[in-house]
Design an enzyme around this catalytic site. Sequence first.
Site, PDB file in Angstrom:
ATOM      1  N   LYS A  54      61.482  78.944  59.049  1.00  0.00           N
ATOM      2  CA  LYS A  54      61.907  79.706  60.229  1.00  0.00           C
ATOM      3  C   LYS A  54      63.405  80.037  60.119  1.00  0.00           C
ATOM      4  O   LYS A  54      63.834  81.161  60.402  1.00  0.00           O
ATOM      5  CB  LYS A  54      61.635  78.905  61.515  1.00  0.00           C
ATOM      6  CG  LYS A  54      60.149  78.767  61.833  1.00  0.00           C
ATOM      7  CD  LYS A  54      59.852  77.791  62.978  1.00  0.00           C
ATOM      8  CE  LYS A  54      58.344  77.656  63.186  1.00  0.00           C
ATOM      9  NZ  LYS A  54      57.946  76.731  64.260  1.00  0.00           N
ATOM     10  N   GLN A 100      59.853  71.920  67.821  1.00  0.00           N
ATOM     11  CA  GLN A 100      58.821  71.893  66.786  1.00  0.00           C
ATOM     12  C   GLN A 100      57.801  70.797  67.102  1.00  0.00           C
ATOM     13  O   GLN A 100      58.155  69.661  67.439  1.00  0.00           O
ATOM     14  CB  GLN A 100      59.471  71.647  65.406  1.00  0.00           C
ATOM     15  CG  GLN A 100      58.508  71.705  64.239  1.00  0.00           C
ATOM     16  CD  GLN A 100      57.906  73.102  64.012  1.00  0.00           C
ATOM     17  OE1 GLN A 100      58.509  74.109  64.376  1.00  0.00           O
ATOM     18  NE2 GLN A 100      56.736  73.152  63.428  1.00  0.00           N
ATOM     19  N   ASP A 123      58.046  80.337  71.875  1.00  0.00           N
ATOM     20  CA  ASP A 123      56.737  79.860  71.417  1.00  0.00           C
ATOM     21  C   ASP A 123      55.615  80.340  72.344  1.00  0.00           C
ATOM     22  O   ASP A 123      54.439  80.269  71.974  1.00  0.00           O
ATOM     23  CB  ASP A 123      56.720  78.324  71.425  1.00  0.00           C
ATOM     24  CG  ASP A 123      56.878  77.726  70.039  1.00  0.00           C
ATOM     25  OD1 ASP A 123      56.466  78.364  69.060  1.00  0.00           O
ATOM     26  OD2 ASP A 123      57.404  76.595  69.950  1.00  0.00           O
TER      27      ASP A 123
HETATM   28  N1  GUN Z   1      53.772  73.272  65.016  1.00  0.00           N
HETATM   29  C1  GUN Z   1      52.764  73.963  64.445  1.00  0.00           C
HETATM   30  N2  GUN Z   1      52.724  75.236  64.904  1.00  0.00           N
HETATM   31  C2  GUN Z   1      53.745  75.352  65.787  1.00  0.00           C
HETATM   32  C3  GUN Z   1      54.219  76.433  66.584  1.00  0.00           C
HETATM   33  O1  GUN Z   1      53.690  77.553  66.593  1.00  0.00           O
HETATM   34  N3  GUN Z   1      55.303  76.153  67.362  1.00  0.00           N
HETATM   35  C4  GUN Z   1      55.889  74.925  67.380  1.00  0.00           C
HETATM   36  N4  GUN Z   1      56.940  74.752  68.189  1.00  0.00           N
HETATM   37  N5  GUN Z   1      55.471  73.908  66.651  1.00  0.00           N
HETATM   38  C5  GUN Z   1      54.396  74.123  65.855  1.00  0.00           C
END
Ligand code: GUN
Length: 297
Positions: A54, A100, A123
């Site tokens: 990311k 996350q 998100d």
């Molecule tokens: N862990 C796995 N997929 C995601 C996601 O789309 N967002 C976040 N914040 N954590 C994740």
Amino acid sequence: MTARILDGRGLAESIENSLRDEAATFVDMFKRRPRLVVVLVGDLPASGSYVASKERAAGRVGIDAEVIRMPASAATAELVALVRAIAAGDRGTVDGLLVQLPLPEHVDAVAVLDAVPPHLDVDGFHPENAGLLSQGRPRFIPCTAAGVQRMILDAGISTAGRHAVIVGRSDIVGRPLALLLSAKGPGGDATVTLCHSRSDDLADHCRRADILVAAVGRPGLVTGDMVKPGAAVIDVGINRVERDGASRLVGDVDFDAAKERAGWISPVPGGVGPLTVAMLLANTLLAAELSVGKNPR
Ligand code: GUN
């Protein structure tokens, strides 16, 4: 028949190219770069590598990203306080804020996620954003679900009137995707079946799918005989397995068998994963634009 491959990497690259232009326009107009803050708790290798991708992708399109690392021992109250402080601007300007997942087991994840204000929630997990999506007027759409729909649209796979079967009812992927595919409009108007761990006759449901999405996190869940000939098969699973003495990433679908029956299939890696990241960048840019009252999309 051998399926056409749904190339998530190539599509993510073209999305990044247009986001780069959009970010440059934002910088021209507002004399600052959009900014994403990521909270990473603990040291799970998979989470660390998702967050690193990311961060790299943000850099490629001209979005500033800061990762704030917390130890696995961090308490719920400490994380809630941190999220509130970031949202209040204690760590500088912020357009998008994400925590996350997964969080360590002792942490109340709902309390931490609910502390992210809806206007920073790139998100799309906050109840306000989930509610807007369920009413067909989305603001921030959960990134993986948005990526799957984008992949379907880009490939020209028709959804209107088709039967989409989604395996997995998570708040992150399955449930929002069911809303997207059943909403009115392009990439929607499908008849959706949402399967889960308590569904009877999973294979039967899958065999009736024109569009089959596997989003559980279990290798080998979808076998070749569960695929309707010509169907679009989209694999959201990312599982690390030991195979032939090496560690490999595989999805939830038996790719080699399914590709002989499917019309389209997404690989793992190189399928949905890169699109999830691209959609996060798109949401961050949208958040920055909304914060200044500008929304070109
Ligand atoms: N862990 C796995 N997929 C995601 C996601 O789309 N967002 C976040 N914040 N954590 C994740």
